[in-house]
Design a protein around this motif. Sequence first.
Motif, PDB file in Angstrom:
ATOM      1  N   PRO A 187       0.706  -1.271  -0.216  1.00 47.81           N
ATOM      2  CA  PRO A 187       0.222  -0.141   0.050  1.00 47.81           C
ATOM      3  C   PRO A 187       0.265   1.215   0.236  1.00 47.81           C
ATOM      4  N   ARG A 188       2.421   1.073   0.494  1.00 49.23           N
ATOM      5  CA  ARG A 188       3.156   2.192   0.322  1.00 49.23           C
ATOM      6  C   ARG A 188       3.373   3.132  -1.288  1.00 49.23           C
ATOM      7  N   VAL A 189       3.492   1.778  -2.519  1.00 49.83           N
ATOM      8  CA  VAL A 189       3.365   2.284  -3.575  1.00 49.83           C
ATOM      9  C   VAL A 189       2.838   3.725  -4.205  1.00 49.83           C
ATOM     10  N   TYR A 190       1.363   3.743  -3.107  1.00 51.86           N
ATOM     11  CA  TYR A 190       1.028   4.852  -3.945  1.00 51.86           C
ATOM     12  C   TYR A 190       1.642   6.473  -3.936  1.00 51.86           C
ATOM     13  N   ASP A 191       1.692   6.664  -2.240  1.00 54.63           N
ATOM     14  CA  ASP A 191       2.879   8.130  -2.312  1.00 54.63           C
ATOM     15  C   ASP A 191       4.350   7.935  -2.697  1.00 54.63           C
ATOM     16  N   PHE A 192       4.912   6.261  -2.754  1.00 59.29           N
ATOM     17  CA  PHE A 192       6.299   6.175  -3.667  1.00 59.29           C
ATOM     18  C   PHE A 192       6.217   7.015  -4.763  1.00 59.29           C
ATOM     19  N   LEU A 193       4.644   6.592  -5.933  1.00 60.25           N
ATOM     20  CA  LEU A 193       4.441   6.786  -7.315  1.00 60.25           C
ATOM     21  C   LEU A 193       3.704   8.278  -7.533  1.00 60.25           C
ATOM     22  N   LYS A 194       2.968   9.043  -6.267  1.00 57.68           N
ATOM     23  CA  LYS A 194       2.610  10.519  -6.530  1.00 57.68           C
ATOM     24  C   LYS A 194       4.008  11.513  -6.094  1.00 57.68           C
ATOM     25  N   THR A 195       5.327  11.085  -5.367  1.00 55.13           N
ATOM     26  CA  THR A 195       6.500  11.612  -5.718  1.00 55.13           C
ATOM     27  C   THR A 195       6.947  11.782  -6.447  1.00 55.13           C
ATOM     28  N   VAL A 196       7.341  10.251  -6.981  1.00 57.77           N
ATOM     29  CA  VAL A 196       7.446  10.246  -8.629  1.00 57.77           C
ATOM     30  C   VAL A 196       7.588  11.227  -9.703  1.00 57.77           C
ATOM     31  N   ARG A 197       5.900  11.270  -9.781  1.00 55.19           N
ATOM     32  CA  ARG A 197       4.896  11.301 -10.573  1.00 55.19           C
ATOM     33  C   ARG A 197       5.075  13.182 -11.021  1.00 55.19           C
ATOM     34  N   GLU A 198       5.305  13.693  -9.674  1.00 54.80           N
ATOM     35  CA  GLU A 198       5.808  15.200  -9.442  1.00 54.80           C
ATOM     36  C   GLU A 198       6.956  14.911 -10.076  1.00 54.80           C
ATOM     37  N   ALA A 199       7.480  14.514  -9.272  1.00 50.62           N
ATOM     38  CA  ALA A 199       9.260  14.999 -10.367  1.00 50.62           C
ATOM     39  C   ALA A 199       9.283  14.319 -11.029  1.00 50.62           C
ATOM     40  N   SER A 200       8.073  13.821 -11.848  1.00 50.23           N
ATOM     41  CA  SER A 200       9.301  13.530 -13.389  1.00 50.23           C
ATOM     42  C   SER A 200       8.699  14.822 -14.428  1.00 50.23           C
ATOM     43  N   HIS A 201       9.632  14.344 -15.673  1.00 48.76           N
ATOM     44  CA  HIS A 201       8.677  15.364 -16.740  1.00 48.76           C
ATOM     45  C   HIS A 201       8.761  14.558 -17.850  1.00 48.76           C
ATOM     46  N   ILE A 202       8.961  12.751 -17.604  1.00 40.03           N
ATOM     47  CA  ILE A 202       8.710  11.951 -18.622  1.00 40.03           C
ATOM     48  C   ILE A 202       7.774  10.629 -17.981  1.00 40.03           C
ATOM     49  N   PRO A 203       7.039  10.242 -18.809  1.00 42.70           N
ATOM     50  CA  PRO A 203       5.363   9.425 -18.205  1.00 42.70           C
ATOM     51  C   PRO A 203       6.186   8.345 -17.339  1.00 42.70           C
ATOM     52  N   THR A 204       5.453   7.832 -16.621  1.00 43.81           N
ATOM     53  CA  THR A 204       5.749   7.057 -15.322  1.00 43.81           C
ATOM     54  C   THR A 204       5.307   5.258 -15.401  1.00 43.81           C
ATOM     55  N   ALA A 205       6.047   4.308 -15.309  1.00 42.16           N
ATOM     56  CA  ALA A 205       5.289   3.109 -15.974  1.00 42.16           C
ATOM     57  C   ALA A 205       6.307   2.600 -14.032  1.00 42.16           C
ATOM     58  N   VAL A 206       4.602   1.546 -14.033  1.00 40.24           N
ATOM     59  CA  VAL A 206       5.102   1.345 -12.722  1.00 40.24           C
ATOM     60  C   VAL A 206       5.353  -0.391 -13.062  1.00 40.24           C
ATOM     61  N   GLY A 207       6.158  -1.233 -12.625  1.00 42.95           N
ATOM     62  CA  GLY A 207       7.005  -3.056 -12.633  1.00 42.95           C
ATOM     63  C   GLY A 207       7.225  -3.671 -11.691  1.00 42.95           C
ATOM     64  N   PHE A 208       7.118  -4.930 -11.497  1.00 41.72           N
ATOM     65  CA  PHE A 208       7.342  -5.663 -10.505  1.00 41.72           C
ATOM     66  C   PHE A 208       6.783  -6.075  -9.167  1.00 41.72           C
ATOM     67  N   GLY A 209       5.497  -7.143 -10.370  1.00 43.59           N
ATOM     68  CA  GLY A 209       4.741  -7.921  -9.789  1.00 43.59           C
ATOM     69  C   GLY A 209       2.977  -7.693 -10.539  1.00 43.59           C
ATOM     70  N   ILE A 210       3.380  -7.000 -11.749  1.00 46.53           N
ATOM     71  CA  ILE A 210       1.490  -6.104 -11.765  1.00 46.53           C
ATOM     72  C   ILE A 210       1.242  -7.465 -13.008  1.00 46.53           C
ATOM     73  N   SER A 211       0.119  -8.271 -11.769  1.00 46.41           N
ATOM     74  CA  SER A 211      -0.061  -9.386 -12.760  1.00 46.41           C
ATOM     75  C   SER A 211      -1.346  -9.722 -13.293  1.00 46.41           C
ATOM     76  N   SER A 212      -2.338  -8.876 -12.554  1.00 51.80           N
ATOM     77  CA  SER A 212      -4.420  -8.976 -12.867  1.00 51.80           C
ATOM     78  C   SER A 212      -4.442  -7.945 -13.703  1.00 51.80           C
ATOM     79  N   ALA A 213      -5.569  -7.958 -14.076  1.00 52.67           N
ATOM     80  CA  ALA A 213      -6.095  -6.434 -14.923  1.00 52.67           C
ATOM     81  C   ALA A 213      -6.654  -5.581 -13.784  1.00 52.67           C
ATOM     82  N   GLU A 214      -6.745  -6.078 -12.565  1.00 56.21           N
ATOM     83  CA  GLU A 214      -7.296  -4.774 -11.373  1.00 56.21           C
ATOM     84  C   GLU A 214      -6.757  -4.205 -11.199  1.00 56.21           C
ATOM     85  N   GLN A 215      -5.462  -5.102 -10.731  1.00 54.47           N
ATOM     86  CA  GLN A 215      -3.965  -4.261 -10.633  1.00 54.47           C
ATOM     87  C   GLN A 215      -3.478  -3.158 -11.825  1.00 54.47           C
TER      88      GLN A 215
END
Length: 266
Positions: A187-215
Amino acid sequence: MNKRMEAATKTDKPLFIPFITAGDPTADATVELALTLEEAGASILELGIPYSDPLADGPTIQEASKRALSAGMTLEKALHLVPKMRERGLSIPVIIFTYFNPLLQYGEERLTAQAAELGIDGLLVPDLPYEESEDLGDLCKKHDLALISLVAPTSKQRMEKIAERAEGFLYCVSSLGVTGVRSELDPRVYDFLKTVREASHIPTAVGFGISSAEQVKLMNEHADGVVVGSALVSEIGKRADELRDEETCPNALNEIKMFVTSLISS
């Protein structure tokens, strides 16, 4: 940034970035899989180089590497699969995913120059720390390749530094550890992604463990796309025998296409 990568990342649609292992289960099957994944909606293809000591990879991708190495796949042969894909009509960017030792043995200048000549669009080296990536980054710039950066949940200052230098897309590691299918994400991934997305000038993509349509659907709400590796490689592994056989290969490819479509259509 080259034109293919620029076109792929300047889109309103969520990025879908599948990972496959070159040579798993055969070189010909890899070409067919690449074309199938583009048909299914892939934005960018990660082509993994099979390696005997893959530090960031879990058992599923380790098994894929074993299958590919047993079939005779090498770094050089993997690079030369890409022009075969291009000849067949593949238009999406191809990122070579390789560990640093094979790259070093092959030669950094040699690999980056060849990659550009062969229609490859970038490199991703998971065991090369940000602090030691400047030389390879300069070579990638020289040959118009994107050096894809990995960013994990560490200090905010370090994440911001990585984001500042990143090219193509920024690969956000959803959790520490190796790749693999996970039923739940930290669940801590959401704060992490928010921080990275705010800092990034390019698209962000999440990996490691994404395995279902819900995810996939959930992560697309917090990032610009997803990377799917182990779940897809597992489906390929289940059909390895069929993919080796000319008669059964088309049906196996269709089943894999349906699997991918089910992941990203929601």
